[in-house]
Design a protein around this motif. Structure first.
Motif, mmCIF file in Angstrom:
data_model
loop_
_atom_site.group_PDB
_atom_site.id
_atom_site.type_symbol
_atom_site.label_atom_id
_atom_site.label_comp_id
_atom_site.label_asym_id
_atom_site.label_seq_id
_atom_site.Cartn_x
_atom_site.Cartn_y
_atom_site.Cartn_z
ATOM 1 N N GLY A 58 0.816 -1.209 0.000
ATOM 2 C CA GLY A 58 0.000 0.000 0.000
ATOM 3 C C GLY A 58 0.847 1.254 0.000
ATOM 4 N N HIS A 59 0.180 2.405 -0.118
ATOM 5 C CA HIS A 59 0.938 3.659 -0.115
ATOM 6 C C HIS A 59 1.142 4.153 1.325
ATOM 7 C CE1 HIS A 59 -2.318 6.514 0.799
ATOM 8 N NE2 HIS A 59 -1.423 7.464 0.755
ATOM 9 N N ASP A 60 0.349 3.577 2.247
ATOM 10 C CA ASP A 60 0.488 3.906 3.668
ATOM 11 C C ASP A 60 -0.077 2.753 4.492
ATOM 12 O OD1 ASP A 60 -2.282 3.999 3.516
ATOM 13 O OD2 ASP A 60 -2.479 6.058 4.194
ATOM 14 N N VAL A 61 -0.097 2.907 5.829
ATOM 15 C CA VAL A 61 -0.764 1.942 6.697
ATOM 16 C C VAL A 61 -1.790 2.721 7.510
ATOM 17 C CG1 VAL A 61 -0.400 -0.080 8.159
ATOM 18 C CG2 VAL A 61 1.554 0.941 6.985
ATOM 19 N N ASP A 62 -3.043 2.249 7.498
ATOM 20 C CA ASP A 62 -4.134 2.939 8.193
ATOM 21 C C ASP A 62 -4.563 2.143 9.425
ATOM 22 O OD1 ASP A 62 -4.843 4.942 5.880
ATOM 23 O OD2 ASP A 62 -4.832 2.975 4.924
ATOM 24 N N PHE A 63 -4.767 2.859 10.544
ATOM 25 C CA PHE A 63 -5.221 2.193 11.763
ATOM 26 C C PHE A 63 -6.420 2.919 12.355
ATOM 27 C CE2 PHE A 63 -0.740 1.088 11.507
ATOM 28 C CZ PHE A 63 -0.792 -0.289 11.676
ATOM 29 N N VAL A 113 1.808 6.732 7.744
ATOM 30 C CA VAL A 113 0.843 6.060 8.623
ATOM 31 C C VAL A 113 -0.298 7.014 8.962
ATOM 32 C CG1 VAL A 113 0.526 4.994 10.906
ATOM 33 C CG2 VAL A 113 2.648 4.587 9.642
ATOM 34 N N ASP A 114 -1.532 6.522 8.905
ATOM 35 C CA ASP A 114 -2.699 7.286 9.357
ATOM 36 C C ASP A 114 -3.269 6.622 10.611
ATOM 37 O OD1 ASP A 114 -2.623 9.075 7.242
ATOM 38 O OD2 ASP A 114 -4.084 7.980 6.026
ATOM 39 N N LEU A 115 -3.426 7.404 11.681
ATOM 40 C CA LEU A 115 -4.026 6.883 12.912
ATOM 41 C C LEU A 115 -5.349 7.606 13.148
ATOM 42 C CD1 LEU A 115 -0.857 7.022 15.219
ATOM 43 C CD2 LEU A 115 -1.744 5.032 13.969
#
Ligand code: ATP
Ligand code: MN
Ligand code: MN
Length: 369
Positions: free
Chosen positions: A202-207, A292-294
């Motif tokens: 992916g282009h980022d990791v989302d949590f 990363v998106d939190l």
């Protein structure tokens, strides 16, 4: 068998949320072309045309087999007009001339480059293009003013361009789980976005983060982000406070959850070994930058936030359009609202939200619309 296929093709449901769309499908040559046209349309500021190409591509992704002839395409919903020309050309010649020309054009390539920078949208990229920016080094040479986000995006451009692997995503997960756990035990932390839909990169990791006790979430993101920063784990972070989202007629794209948009310095697998005195590979980089998106959501909103942050973007767009036009309900990642009665409809799981909307449940791996 021909008429049977025809039936199957003419009965494709019109909304992406009424269909199952797997990650790997049978028409990627055509959908790649349509998606390039869609991207080019959005670069030109035409969201309507961009959406039309996205809809057509999404229909083809849901087909159970490879499209054999243009006759079959004629029975497909959303695949008329311009899309048919593209489909026909690819079926007959293997390539679409218009797409090839676009891909090789300076403007398309440049917009693609600039919009791939963290913090740069279509409008900014267009402005820079008109100012004469053609490559990344032009930004400094032309003294373009940059936001803190864009500066970080350019500084770590090479790392961020490199797709995040599932292994890296899992290492980020254990890292943030340990950090958040220091402040509040018993949190529910779920990896959302593309990885939840089964993507291998992916282009980022989302949590998505929640806890049954709403008090426990107060100040959690700030405290844990500051702690990770003090440990040298963050290269950039920007936290957006929780905001009140109105139950508008049409739900907007942005939600009001407390969110941290960050760039992590993810330690390499072997960095522990290196720290214990084994510097044989001196000079080797011991971390890489990862976006990363939190997102923090109150417990009651959790199912809606989970559904909203799992994607794909097109699947979400279609879910909201379906809710509004077919059910007269406004859906966003906070809840589902009956606008006439001015009340929100609670749900305890994603499955329940699909039931409330009168839709068959679509599991995450089939939301790759
Ligand atoms: P990728 O692998 O490229 O990261 P992705 O599907 O995970 O793909 P993201 O951009 O990370 O893409 O977004 C994940 C999901 O979160 C999408 O479905 C999107 O609709 C949702 N999302 C992203 N940003 C916001 C936002 N600011 N407000 C609400 N939802 C958002
Ligand atoms: Mn993502
Ligand atoms: Mn994201």
């Amino acid at each position: 068998p021909v008429s049977k296929d025809k039936d199957a093709l003419s009965t494709v449901a019109p909304y992406a949320c009424q269909r199952q769309t797997p990650l790997i499908h049978h028409n990627s040559k055509i959908t790649d072309a349509l998606e390039i046209l869609g991207k080019a349309a959005s670069f030109q500021g035409s969201e309507v045309r961009s959406l039309a190409f996205a809809r057509a591509a999404s229909v083809l992704k849901s087909l159970p087999c490879k499209l054999q002839s243009i006759e079959e395409a004629k029975n497909l919903v959303w695949c008329g007009g311009h899309c048919q020309t593209v489909i026909q050309e690819i079926l007959e010649d293997g390539v679409c001339h218009e797409v090839e020309v676009l891909k090789n054009s300076e403007q398309y390539q440049c917009m693609e480059l600039l919009t791939s920078i963290f913090g740069v949208g279509v409008r900014t990229a267009e402005r820079w293009y008109n100012d004469g920016v053609r490559k990344l080094s032009d930004l400094a040479d032309l003294h373009i003013k940059l936001t803190a986000e864009q500066k970080a995006g350019i500084e770590h451009y090479t790392d961020l361009k490199q797709p995040v692997t599932r292994d890296e995503a899992e290492r980020v997960e254990s890292l943030i789980t340990r950090a958040l756990d220091r402040f509040v035990p018993g949190l529910r932390i779920t990896m959302t976005g593309g990885f939840r839909r089964g993507k291998q990169q992916g282009h980022d990791v989302d949590f998505l983060i929640t806890h049954p006790d709403e008090e426990a979430l107060n100040g959690l993101l700030e405290k844990s982000v500051n702690w990770m920063d003090s440990q040298g784990l963050l290269l950039y972070h920007h936290t957006k406070a929780r905001s009140h989202v109105q139950t508008r007629r049409r739900s907007t794209h942005m939600d009001g959850h407390e969110t941290c948009y960050a760039i992590f310095a993810l330690p390499n697998h072997d960095s522990l070994k290196a720290e214990s005195g084994d510097f044989t590979s001196s000079g080797a980089c011991r971390w890489r930058a990862v976006r990363v998106d939190l997102v923090v959501a109150p417990y009651e909103e959790y199912p809606y936030a989970l559904l909203g942050w799992t994607g794909s973007k097109h699947f979400e767009r279609e879910l909201r359009r379906f809710s509004w036009h077919e059910k007269n309900l406004s859906l966003n990642s906070h809840g589902l609202y009956n606008v006439e009665k001015e009340c929100s409809i609670p749900a305890t799981s994603e499955e329940e939200i699909f039931v409330l909307l009168g839709l068959q449940y679509v599991p995450p791996p089939y939301r790759n619309a």
